[in-house]
Design a protein around this motif. Sequence first.
Motif, PDB file in Angstrom:
ATOM      1  N   ILE A  61     -30.213  -2.053  15.892  1.00  0.00           N
ATOM      2  CA  ILE A  61     -28.810  -1.670  16.066  1.00  0.00           C
ATOM      3  C   ILE A  61     -28.368  -1.895  17.501  1.00  0.00           C
ATOM      4  CG2 ILE A  61     -28.770  -0.019  14.169  1.00  0.00           C
ATOM      5  CD1 ILE A  61     -28.959   2.183  16.336  1.00  0.00           C
ATOM      6  N   SER A  62     -29.274  -2.423  18.331  1.00  0.00           N
ATOM      7  CA  SER A  62     -28.916  -2.628  19.738  1.00  0.00           C
ATOM      8  C   SER A  62     -28.000  -3.835  19.919  1.00  0.00           C
ATOM      9  CB  SER A  62     -30.170  -2.782  20.592  1.00  0.00           C
ATOM     10  OG  SER A  62     -30.910  -3.909  20.181  1.00  0.00           O
ATOM     11  N   GLU A  63     -28.033  -4.768  18.993  1.00  0.00           N
ATOM     12  CA  GLU A  63     -27.149  -5.923  19.041  1.00  0.00           C
ATOM     13  C   GLU A  63     -26.583  -6.138  17.652  1.00  0.00           C
ATOM     14  OE1 GLU A  63     -28.578  -9.427  21.136  1.00  0.00           O
ATOM     15  OE2 GLU A  63     -30.307  -8.252  21.774  1.00  0.00           O
ATOM     16  N   ILE A  64     -25.443  -5.538  17.426  1.00  0.00           N
ATOM     17  CA  ILE A  64     -24.856  -5.603  16.086  1.00  0.00           C
ATOM     18  C   ILE A  64     -23.371  -5.911  16.198  1.00  0.00           C
ATOM     19  CG2 ILE A  64     -24.295  -3.146  15.908  1.00  0.00           C
ATOM     20  CD1 ILE A  64     -25.350  -3.320  13.007  1.00  0.00           C
ATOM     21  N   THR A  65     -22.878  -6.696  15.257  1.00  0.00           N
ATOM     22  CA  THR A  65     -21.448  -6.952  15.172  1.00  0.00           C
ATOM     23  C   THR A  65     -20.987  -6.563  13.775  1.00  0.00           C
ATOM     24  OG1 THR A  65     -21.821  -9.248  14.504  1.00  0.00           O
ATOM     25  CG2 THR A  65     -21.468  -8.837  16.853  1.00  0.00           C
ATOM     26  N   VAL A  66     -19.718  -6.310  13.645  1.00  0.00           N
ATOM     27  CA  VAL A  66     -19.153  -5.897  12.367  1.00  0.00           C
ATOM     28  C   VAL A  66     -18.645  -7.129  11.628  1.00  0.00           C
ATOM     29  CG1 VAL A  66     -17.300  -4.581  11.268  1.00  0.00           C
ATOM     30  CG2 VAL A  66     -18.565  -3.606  13.189  1.00  0.00           C
ATOM     31  N   ASP A  67     -19.054  -7.253  10.379  1.00  0.00           N
ATOM     32  CA  ASP A  67     -18.544  -8.305   9.510  1.00  0.00           C
ATOM     33  C   ASP A  67     -17.154  -7.851   9.057  1.00  0.00           C
ATOM     34  OD1 ASP A  67     -17.819  -9.740   7.140  1.00  0.00           O
ATOM     35  OD2 ASP A  67     -19.920 -10.332   6.899  1.00  0.00           O
ATOM     36  N   LYS A  68     -16.121  -8.484   9.582  1.00  0.00           N
ATOM     37  CA  LYS A  68     -14.745  -8.053   9.319  1.00  0.00           C
ATOM     38  C   LYS A  68     -14.380  -8.116   7.843  1.00  0.00           C
ATOM     39  CE  LYS A  68     -13.184  -9.171  13.924  1.00  0.00           C
ATOM     40  NZ  LYS A  68     -12.354 -10.004  14.770  1.00  0.00           N
ATOM     41  N   ASN A  69     -14.889  -9.121   7.133  1.00  0.00           N
ATOM     42  CA  ASN A  69     -14.581  -9.232   5.700  1.00  0.00           C
ATOM     43  C   ASN A  69     -15.183  -8.069   4.919  1.00  0.00           C
ATOM     44  OD1 ASN A  69     -13.135 -11.642   6.001  1.00  0.00           O
ATOM     45  ND2 ASN A  69     -15.010 -12.850   5.899  1.00  0.00           N
ATOM     46  N   VAL A  70     -16.438  -7.735   5.203  1.00  0.00           N
ATOM     47  CA  VAL A  70     -17.079  -6.619   4.501  1.00  0.00           C
ATOM     48  C   VAL A  70     -16.411  -5.303   4.902  1.00  0.00           C
ATOM     49  CG1 VAL A  70     -19.248  -5.387   4.084  1.00  0.00           C
ATOM     50  CG2 VAL A  70     -19.261  -7.871   4.316  1.00  0.00           C
ATOM     51  N   PHE A  71     -16.009  -5.177   6.170  1.00  0.00           N
ATOM     52  CA  PHE A  71     -15.302  -3.975   6.616  1.00  0.00           C
ATOM     53  C   PHE A  71     -13.997  -3.802   5.834  1.00  0.00           C
ATOM     54  CE2 PHE A  71     -12.394  -1.685   9.455  1.00  0.00           C
ATOM     55  CZ  PHE A  71     -13.132  -0.533   9.666  1.00  0.00           C
ATOM     56  N   GLU A  72     -13.261  -4.877   5.647  1.00  0.00           N
ATOM     57  CA  GLU A  72     -12.015  -4.813   4.869  1.00  0.00           C
ATOM     58  C   GLU A  72     -12.303  -4.440   3.420  1.00  0.00           C
ATOM     59  OE1 GLU A  72      -8.814  -4.909   5.751  1.00  0.00           O
ATOM     60  OE2 GLU A  72      -9.455  -5.039   7.833  1.00  0.00           O
ATOM     61  N   GLU A  73     -13.392  -4.999   2.845  1.00  0.00           N
ATOM     62  CA  GLU A  73     -13.787  -4.632   1.484  1.00  0.00           C
ATOM     63  C   GLU A  73     -14.098  -3.139   1.403  1.00  0.00           C
ATOM     64  OE1 GLU A  73     -17.147  -6.981   0.268  1.00  0.00           O
ATOM     65  OE2 GLU A  73     -16.086  -8.860   0.604  1.00  0.00           O
ATOM     66  N   LEU A  74     -14.808  -2.629   2.407  1.00  0.00           N
ATOM     67  CA  LEU A  74     -15.138  -1.208   2.443  1.00  0.00           C
ATOM     68  C   LEU A  74     -13.871  -0.359   2.446  1.00  0.00           C
ATOM     69  CD1 LEU A  74     -17.080   1.220   2.868  1.00  0.00           C
ATOM     70  CD2 LEU A  74     -16.882   0.769   5.333  1.00  0.00           C
ATOM     71  N   MET A  75     -12.931  -0.704   3.297  1.00  0.00           N
ATOM     72  CA  MET A  75     -11.688   0.069   3.372  1.00  0.00           C
ATOM     73  C   MET A  75     -10.942   0.036   2.036  1.00  0.00           C
ATOM     74  SD  MET A  75     -10.414  -0.509   7.278  1.00  0.00           S
ATOM     75  CE  MET A  75      -9.108   0.668   7.111  1.00  0.00           C
ATOM     76  N   GLU A  76     -10.939  -1.101   1.379  1.00  0.00           N
ATOM     77  CA  GLU A  76     -10.273  -1.201   0.071  1.00  0.00           C
ATOM     78  C   GLU A  76     -10.984  -0.325  -0.965  1.00  0.00           C
ATOM     79  OE1 GLU A  76      -7.350  -2.496  -0.932  1.00  0.00           O
ATOM     80  OE2 GLU A  76      -7.095  -2.770   1.224  1.00  0.00           O
ATOM     81  N   GLU A  77     -12.308  -0.325  -0.948  1.00  0.00           N
ATOM     82  CA  GLU A  77     -13.066   0.514  -1.896  1.00  0.00           C
ATOM     83  C   GLU A  77     -12.756   1.992  -1.676  1.00  0.00           C
ATOM     84  OE1 GLU A  77     -14.684  -0.307  -4.477  1.00  0.00           O
ATOM     85  OE2 GLU A  77     -15.479  -2.310  -4.199  1.00  0.00           O
ATOM     86  N   ILE A  78     -12.668   2.398  -0.424  1.00  0.00           N
ATOM     87  CA  ILE A  78     -12.395   3.811  -0.120  1.00  0.00           C
ATOM     88  C   ILE A  78     -10.976   4.178  -0.542  1.00  0.00           C
ATOM     89  CG2 ILE A  78     -12.089   5.482   1.762  1.00  0.00           C
ATOM     90  CD1 ILE A  78     -14.439   4.032   3.176  1.00  0.00           C
ATOM     91  N   ARG A  79     -10.052   3.271  -0.406  1.00  0.00           N
ATOM     92  CA  ARG A  79      -8.650   3.539  -0.787  1.00  0.00           C
ATOM     93  C   ARG A  79      -8.474   3.734  -2.283  1.00  0.00           C
ATOM     94  NH1 ARG A  79      -7.247  -0.751   3.253  1.00  0.00           N
ATOM     95  NH2 ARG A  79      -6.563   0.431   5.068  1.00  0.00           N
ATOM     96  N   VAL A  80      -9.360   3.158  -3.084  1.00  0.00           N
ATOM     97  CA  VAL A  80      -9.209   3.226  -4.548  1.00  0.00           C
ATOM     98  C   VAL A  80      -9.268   4.624  -5.057  1.00  0.00           C
ATOM     99  CG1 VAL A  80     -10.288   2.560  -6.717  1.00  0.00           C
ATOM    100  CG2 VAL A  80     -10.008   0.894  -4.909  1.00  0.00           C
TER     101      VAL A  80
END
Length: 149
Positions: free
Chosen positions: A130-149
């Motif tokens: 976890i010392s060198e990690i970036t966020v996959d923006k597409n998966v992050f957007e998918e996550l937000m959509e799943e939570i909104r459902v």
Amino acid sequence: MIIKCPIEAGVEILVYNLIDECINFEYYAIVDINRIWKNQDSRLSTEAGISDIAVLSPNFIFKKEDAGKVYGFIEVKSAGTSLFDTPQIRGQMEKINHYIYTNGIVWKYYCKKEQKWEKNIGIAKTPYSISEITVDKNVFEELMEEIRV
């Protein structure tokens, strides 16, 4: 936060803020419950302990058992912690239909104790780091959509 100080309390703040962005306050309220004492409100405690965050109806009143509903719990672990299926996790799912289990990078959603989806928003430069990690923006957007459902 996840790279600089990946402690559970820090990840919990990030999770709370993300959920806060995704829910409709007309229908839901989110509350940090990890510091309440067991047996103060039977709707929030389980035999396996108390989750970190609760998703409640807006009319929920603490210690007033007939006021409001608990829709789900969110259990947060520190970044880098593996999300194993444990007796604690299973026990916390017993009383509710909706459950999210996350370390801030990996997110698992359960409905009626059955895992419905898992999202890993992190791209590590080296495996299990976890010392060198970036966020996959597409998966992050998918996550937000799943939570909104």
